[in-house]
Motif scaffolding. Sequence first.
Motif, short mmCIF file in Angstrom:
data_model
loop_
_atom_site.label_atom_id
_atom_site.label_comp_id
_atom_site.label_asym_id
_atom_site.label_seq_id
_atom_site.Cartn_x
_atom_site.Cartn_y
_atom_site.Cartn_z
N PHE A 62 12.71 1.96 -2.49
CA PHE A 62 11.91 0.92 -1.93
C PHE A 62 12.71 -0.15 -1.42
CE2 PHE A 62 9.67 -3.16 -2.33
CZ PHE A 62 8.71 -2.83 -1.40
N ALA A 63 13.57 -0.63 -2.04
CA ALA A 63 14.45 -1.73 -1.88
C ALA A 63 15.56 -1.34 -0.56
CB ALA A 63 15.27 -2.07 -2.77
N ILE A 64 15.80 -0.15 -0.54
CA ILE A 64 16.75 0.27 0.52
C ILE A 64 15.89 0.51 1.74
CG2 ILE A 64 18.10 2.45 1.15
CD1 ILE A 64 19.18 2.70 -1.46
N LYS A 65 14.96 1.02 1.77
CA LYS A 65 13.78 1.43 2.71
C LYS A 65 13.30 0.07 3.49
CE LYS A 65 10.09 3.98 4.48
NZ LYS A 65 8.64 4.92 4.17
N TRP A 66 12.86 -0.74 2.50
CA TRP A 66 12.21 -1.84 3.08
C TRP A 66 12.84 -3.16 3.28
CZ3 TRP A 66 7.81 -1.40 5.64
CH2 TRP A 66 6.76 -0.39 5.55
N LEU A 67 13.85 -3.58 2.42
CA LEU A 67 14.66 -4.63 2.91
C LEU A 67 15.18 -4.92 4.10
CD1 LEU A 67 16.44 -5.50 -0.57
CD2 LEU A 67 14.68 -6.89 0.59
N PRO A 68 15.70 -3.89 4.90
CA PRO A 68 16.11 -4.19 6.24
C PRO A 68 15.07 -4.58 7.16
CG PRO A 68 17.14 -2.17 5.07
CD PRO A 68 16.19 -2.66 4.39
N ARG A 69 13.86 -3.85 7.03
CA ARG A 69 12.75 -3.90 7.82
C ARG A 69 11.95 -5.06 7.78
NH1 ARG A 69 9.66 1.89 7.33
NH2 ARG A 69 11.65 3.28 7.73
N ALA A 70 11.76 -5.54 6.72
CA ALA A 70 11.01 -6.75 6.33
C ALA A 70 11.61 -7.65 4.99
CB ALA A 70 9.55 -6.45 6.08
N LYS A 88 0.84 -1.46 0.01
CA LYS A 88 -0.01 -0.01 0.05
C LYS A 88 0.93 1.47 0.01
CE LYS A 88 -3.98 -1.95 2.09
NZ LYS A 88 -4.84 -2.15 3.46
N HIS A 89 1.86 1.19 0.18
CA HIS A 89 2.91 2.28 0.15
C HIS A 89 3.28 2.70 -1.39
CE1 HIS A 89 3.75 2.56 4.65
NE2 HIS A 89 3.86 1.11 4.54
N PRO A 90 3.17 4.11 -1.31
CA PRO A 90 3.54 4.57 -2.79
C PRO A 90 4.70 3.93 -3.58
CG PRO A 90 2.83 6.32 -1.36
CD PRO A 90 3.09 4.99 -0.39
N SER A 91 5.85 3.99 -2.80
CA SER A 91 7.11 3.40 -3.29
C SER A 91 7.02 1.78 -3.73
CB SER A 91 8.41 3.57 -2.29
OG SER A 91 8.25 2.85 -1.13
N ALA A 92 6.15 1.22 -3.20
CA ALA A 92 5.61 -0.38 -3.73
C ALA A 92 4.86 -0.20 -4.88
CB ALA A 92 5.18 -1.01 -2.62
N PHE A 93 3.65 0.41 -4.83
CA PHE A 93 2.64 0.22 -5.90
C PHE A 93 3.07 1.30 -7.09
CE2 PHE A 93 0.18 3.55 -3.32
CZ PHE A 93 0.10 4.57 -4.41
N LEU A 94 3.57 2.28 -6.85
CA LEU A 94 4.22 3.14 -8.08
C LEU A 94 4.81 2.73 -9.08
CD1 LEU A 94 3.43 6.05 -9.04
CD2 LEU A 94 5.61 6.81 -7.92
N PRO A 95 5.98 1.80 -8.97
CA PRO A 95 6.60 1.04 -10.00
C PRO A 95 5.58 0.10 -10.65
CG PRO A 95 8.03 1.07 -7.99
CD PRO A 95 6.70 1.64 -7.67
N LEU A 96 4.70 -0.37 -9.90
CA LEU A 96 3.94 -1.50 -10.52
C LEU A 96 2.84 -0.61 -11.54
CD1 LEU A 96 2.76 -3.66 -7.45
CD2 LEU A 96 3.87 -4.32 -9.64
N THR A 97 2.30 0.28 -11.20
CA THR A 97 1.54 1.32 -11.97
C THR A 97 2.32 1.92 -12.90
OG1 THR A 97 0.48 1.93 -9.96
CG2 THR A 97 -0.17 3.37 -11.71
N MET A 98 3.59 2.27 -12.93
CA MET A 98 4.16 2.74 -13.90
C MET A 98 4.55 1.51 -15.11
SD MET A 98 6.98 5.39 -12.00
CE MET A 98 7.62 5.90 -13.46
N SER A 99 4.80 0.37 -14.60
CA SER A 99 5.05 -0.70 -15.51
C SER A 99 3.84 -1.10 -16.22
CB SER A 99 5.43 -1.98 -14.93
OG SER A 99 6.80 -1.76 -14.40
N LEU A 100 2.56 -1.16 -15.60
CA LEU A 100 1.25 -1.43 -16.06
C LEU A 100 1.01 -0.26 -17.07
CD1 LEU A 100 -0.49 -3.03 -13.49
CD2 LEU A 100 0.48 -4.32 -15.26
N THR A 101 1.15 1.12 -16.81
CA THR A 101 0.88 2.09 -17.77
C THR A 101 1.70 1.95 -19.12
OG1 THR A 101 0.39 3.52 -15.89
CG2 THR A 101 0.76 4.53 -17.92
N ALA A 102 2.90 1.61 -18.75
CA ALA A 102 3.80 1.59 -19.97
C ALA A 102 3.43 0.47 -20.96
CB ALA A 102 5.28 1.09 -19.64
N LEU A 103 2.84 -0.56 -20.26
CA LEU A 103 2.10 -1.64 -21.26
C LEU A 103 0.84 -1.25 -21.71
CD1 LEU A 103 2.28 -5.07 -22.02
CD2 LEU A 103 1.01 -5.32 -19.96
#
Length: 166
Positions: A131-139, A71-86
């Motif tokens: 996203f990777a830098i922020k969330w990989l250490p946490r979870a 639900k965090h923007p840094s997680a769903f924004l790349p998904l949205t951008m990829s699907l928009t590119a498609l």
Amino acid sequence: MNPVLARLLTRLYPHRWRERYGAEFEAFLQTGQGGLHTSVNVVWSALWEHLVPNQGGNMNPNPNSFRTILKHPSAFLPLTMSLTALGVLFGAAIYGILHGAHGIIREPDEGTAAHLWQLLMAGQLPVLLFFAIKWLPRAPKPTLYVLALQAGAALASMAPVFLLGL
């Protein structure tokens, strides 16, 4: 609200939900004015509770679960951008078909669709890195699942470009 109507509306909810919240919710409905708007809202909420049940009544979900992280923007924004590119590729293909070509019209300077696709695909890289830098250490585990989902969306957008030689 009429007590009989309040009881009927409460009965629309799943059994587990009624065990936990039923008596309090029914009393709440009886003390309120009630009306068509309230009744429609309760019916909609009961339907939603059947489709997406409240897991054990936990109002504070795990902040590091897959669903919460997604639900965090840094997680769903790349998904949205990829699907928009498609979607840009499909839009260009439909435009080409409607204008007499058998697919995407090739232009001398790649065209608007190609530039939009490139911007969307390249623009998500900094967000992915953040996203990777922020969330990989946490979870780590849920973050890897989200990264795999993001990679799948990016590959789905890249596949037509590769397969069609665009």
